[in-house]
Structures are given as C-alpha cells and as structure tokens.
Design an enzyme around this catalytic site. Sequence first.
Site, PDB file in Angstrom:
ATOM      1  N   HIS A  71      -5.977  58.619   0.430  1.00  0.00           N
ATOM      2  CA  HIS A  71      -6.210  58.524   1.881  1.00  0.00           C
ATOM      3  C   HIS A  71      -6.551  59.919   2.429  1.00  0.00           C
ATOM      4  O   HIS A  71      -7.438  60.085   3.260  1.00  0.00           O
ATOM      5  CB  HIS A  71      -4.951  58.034   2.601  1.00  0.00           C
ATOM      6  CG  HIS A  71      -4.689  56.561   2.463  1.00  0.00           C
ATOM      7  ND1 HIS A  71      -5.596  55.608   2.839  1.00  0.00           N
ATOM      8  CD2 HIS A  71      -3.584  55.872   2.027  1.00  0.00           C
ATOM      9  CE1 HIS A  71      -5.076  54.394   2.636  1.00  0.00           C
ATOM     10  NE2 HIS A  71      -3.860  54.532   2.138  1.00  0.00           N
ATOM     11  N   HIS A  94      -1.863  57.694  -4.303  1.00  0.00           N
ATOM     12  CA  HIS A  94      -2.305  56.778  -3.248  1.00  0.00           C
ATOM     13  C   HIS A  94      -2.549  57.527  -1.930  1.00  0.00           C
ATOM     14  O   HIS A  94      -3.637  57.478  -1.365  1.00  0.00           O
ATOM     15  CB  HIS A  94      -1.242  55.689  -3.061  1.00  0.00           C
ATOM     16  CG  HIS A  94      -1.587  54.658  -2.042  1.00  0.00           C
ATOM     17  ND1 HIS A  94      -2.071  53.420  -2.382  1.00  0.00           N
ATOM     18  CD2 HIS A  94      -1.547  54.676  -0.688  1.00  0.00           C
ATOM     19  CE1 HIS A  94      -2.321  52.719  -1.271  1.00  0.00           C
ATOM     20  NE2 HIS A  94      -1.992  53.466  -0.226  1.00  0.00           N
ATOM     21  N   GLU A  95      -1.535  58.247  -1.484  1.00  0.00           N
ATOM     22  CA  GLU A  95      -1.651  58.923  -0.182  1.00  0.00           C
ATOM     23  C   GLU A  95      -2.680  60.055  -0.227  1.00  0.00           C
ATOM     24  O   GLU A  95      -3.380  60.291   0.753  1.00  0.00           O
ATOM     25  CB  GLU A  95      -0.287  59.450   0.289  1.00  0.00           C
ATOM     26  CG  GLU A  95       0.807  58.378   0.457  1.00  0.00           C
ATOM     27  CD  GLU A  95       0.393  57.183   1.303  1.00  0.00           C
ATOM     28  OE1 GLU A  95      -0.488  57.325   2.182  1.00  0.00           O
ATOM     29  OE2 GLU A  95       0.957  56.085   1.070  1.00  0.00           O
TER      30      GLU A  95
HETATM   31 ZN    ZN Z   1      -2.510  52.898   1.763  1.00  0.00          ZN
END
Ligand code: ZN
Length: 498
Positions: free
Chosen positions: A270, A266-267
């Site tokens: 980003h 997830h990170e």
């Molecule tokens: Zn997020």
Amino acid sequence: MTTLPVCYQKLLKRMREVNLLNTTTSILEWDQDTYMPHAASAYRAEQLAYLGGRAHRLFTAGAVAELLAECEQQGFAPDSAEGANVREWRRHYDRAVRLPASFVVRFGRAKSLSYEAWREARKQSNFKLFKPHFSKIVALVRQKADYLGYEASPYDALLEAYEPGARTEPIAQLFAELRPAIVAILGPALERSASLPKDLLQGTYPVAAQQAFNRRVAEAMGFDFTAGRIDTTTHPFCSTLGVGDCRLTTRYREEDFTDSLYSILHEAGHGLYEQGLPPAHFGMPAGAAVSMGIHESQSRLWENHVGRSLSFWEYWLPIACEYFPNLKQFTAAQVNAAVNRVRLSFIRVDADQVTYDLHIMLRFDIELKLVTGQLGVPDVPAYWNEQFEQMSGLKVTKDSDGCLQDVHWAGGGIGYFPTYTLGNLNAAQLMQKARQENPALEGELKGGHYQTLLAWLRQKIYQEGSRYRPRELMERVTGESTSIRHHLEHLRGKLAEG
Ligand code: ZN
C-alpha cells in the site's frame, strides 16, 4: 505552459485547503491508533469532529458548486490531470451535498456508539450488545443509499464510495463464477497442506529482530524510509499523513515472525503506491489512489505474489537466518510451504489465499441482503453460522468467531468488503501482465531485486493517480477488465509447486 483558468485555480486552492484539514485529521487518527493515551479519547473525538466539520463545510460551500460548473465549461481533456480532478471533485461534491448535514451528524454519532458497543460485544462474544446498534447502522446505511441515489441496487450507492463505477450485479456475477472454482481448488489444497507439520515455524522470534528484518525487506521492496516509518498497532494499516509522510503499522507475535513480516509486505505494498503517486497533485484526485480494489491489489501483489513464493525464500532465507537462527533448520521450500499453508478457519484476517475470498463472499451476500431488506439484523448470527458451516464444514460456536469478528459493520462501512476480492483478482492480473512485459522479472525476483517490478507499477498504476476509473485502468494496463482467470491460475500454480 498555458495558464490554467481562474475558476480552476480558485477551486484548486479551495481543495488544497480541504486537504490540509483532511491530512491533519489523518495525523490525529494515526496518533489515536498508535500512541495516544486512553484518557485523551473524548477530547480527540472533539478535535476530529471539528476538523471534519470544517472540511465538509469548505467542500460543500455554494462557491464550490459555482466554480465546479464553470470548470466543467472549460473543456479539459478527460484524461488530463485537470479533467480528472474536475470529474472526481464533481463526483465527491454531488455525493457530499446529497447527504443532509443533520444526517451526517446522526450517522457519525451512531458509528462511534456502535463501534464502542461492537468492541465490548466482540470481547464478550455477545451479539445482543451489538444488535440494537447494528440495526441502527443498517437503517442509516439504507437511508444513506436512498439519499445518494442509485439505478439498480441500493448497494451500488454504497459500493461507489470505495470502488468508483463498480456495480453490484457484475460483482455478484464475478463472485458466482469464482466460488465454485475456489471450492474445486480447496479440496486438493487442503490435502496438500495436511501433510505439513502444524506450526512448523513456531519458535521464539524477538520483536527487535523482527523489526530489523521487516525493515530490511521493506527497504529492498523500495519503501522510502526517509518519507515513512513503521509503528506498532493491533490492526496493521497504512496511512498517508502528508507529502513525504507515509506511515505503516504492524503487530508482533514472538512465536511467529511471519505474522508481522507478511503484514509489512502487505502494508508496504500500500505504501509504495502512496509514495509513488504524483507529488505535484498531492491530495487531489490526479494524485490520489483510484479505488480500494486497486489499492488492495498493490498490497496483495507484494504480500502474496512476491512474498509467498519460493523465489522470495530462496533469496531471503539465508538473510532471515541472521536475524532468526531458529530458521537454519529449514529449507526455502519448507518455509515457502509453511507460509502457503491452506486451512479452513473462522477468522478472515488469518485466512490463506484459497479460502480468503470465501469469507468475503459470505459478507457480501449478507450485506446485500441487509441493504435490500431480505435479511434482518436479528437473524444475522444464525444466517452467518449456517452459511459458514455449509461453506467450510466448521461450526461457529461463538459470534466473536463469526459475525462479530470484523470492524467494518460497526463503523458503517457496508460496501467495502468486495474490494478485498477485487484486490486479489487485480493483483494476479497485474502480476501476470508484469511478467509478460518483463521477461527478466522472474530472475530478478529470485535475486531479491524489485526495481523492475516497482518501476513497472509506478509507470502503469501509481503515476496515473485517479486519472482513469478503476475498470478503465485495469483495461488499459492489462487489456481486460477484472477477471477471475489469473487469480485462479495463480492458485492452481501453487498446487503444482514443489
Ligand atoms: Zn490492505
């Protein structure tokens, strides 16, 4: 190359200075969340307030208004870097100067007090401790919306901070369509997951092995470790501290390696977005992420569409076994089923892909009612519990499992929650388009190759910075604005899997 007008050059110089202060603030905040000793809190608050104040004064000075007005006369093409910068500087400037300085100080103080109270309230699961602070936050947020101005709903003014151009009514409509469709999927999804042994993957997964495996996955995704790193925090996040400096964080549970793995997917999603923004425009709108709903689409795309798939595990399971011998007893299909388990639960951050958006819709409903005065703060716990039980059949017995679980309200972040669901919808829509435009993609994903996907995202999303508004960007890339269709197809596809 034509020389840029002097007014633009002057404004750019000013904005770069503001950005130096803001990124320095980010370093101090990152440090606060990772390694700072507790005793440093008070002085750190002073440092942050000082830098924040300096940046605000530089940004809202009268000279900026004059330069902006002059730049607006230059007739920059709207989709040029200069056009996008001037448009977004204007938007930020207007919002910033509408808030009186005394209000900003008052809100800042209320937020830090409320954050402290919320932490204690959550620990003790005692809403009473948070109630007076929350009441104050809601009153201030409503005042903020009035200062900022809006046409239809005060919630629009708040949403604008996270999702430029988005409006409450279309989001409410989108959610109203999404909710029954998710409920229809939920029944069969729960049934399917019920046959899975609970805690199938439970074992002992040493932190060092998790760190090494996560790093290998993030590297394969294309995250550049010469320009970033991973550290440990309670709540995972991604933060850019400067050019060539993207920091990811995660947390580790020895009994479950999937917690840190999926938060890194997830990170790093980003992070890839941040690392792929055009460096020539670093910190300027033309080089900045366009909205939270688009940012979250990038994290969700890697976490859920790439990471929670059979292709992912067919490639990665043999490698994971080198780090975690316990996994040798499982097939890729079993691991994939375990990481796609659907179950009703109290906590949003632990929710699966099917139930996640139901959590968001509950929060959106409450925020909207708070902001429009249809619900009072003292009534939030009862309203939450009633709505949550209606939605899930689960009875909330402590507020730490209910309305006290998230940090957003304590920090004054009302208006943020809908961007999570927009992120889920956008992720599915973008992934569908990526597959359509790259027929070989599925084969590459099966082989653990992510270059084609990353190159596509770089070209379509990252390199655009904030050149287009989020809605416009989605339309340009996928041919339609954010829709629920692709996300639902993705969820239904999961049901049909293996
Ligand atoms: Zn997020």
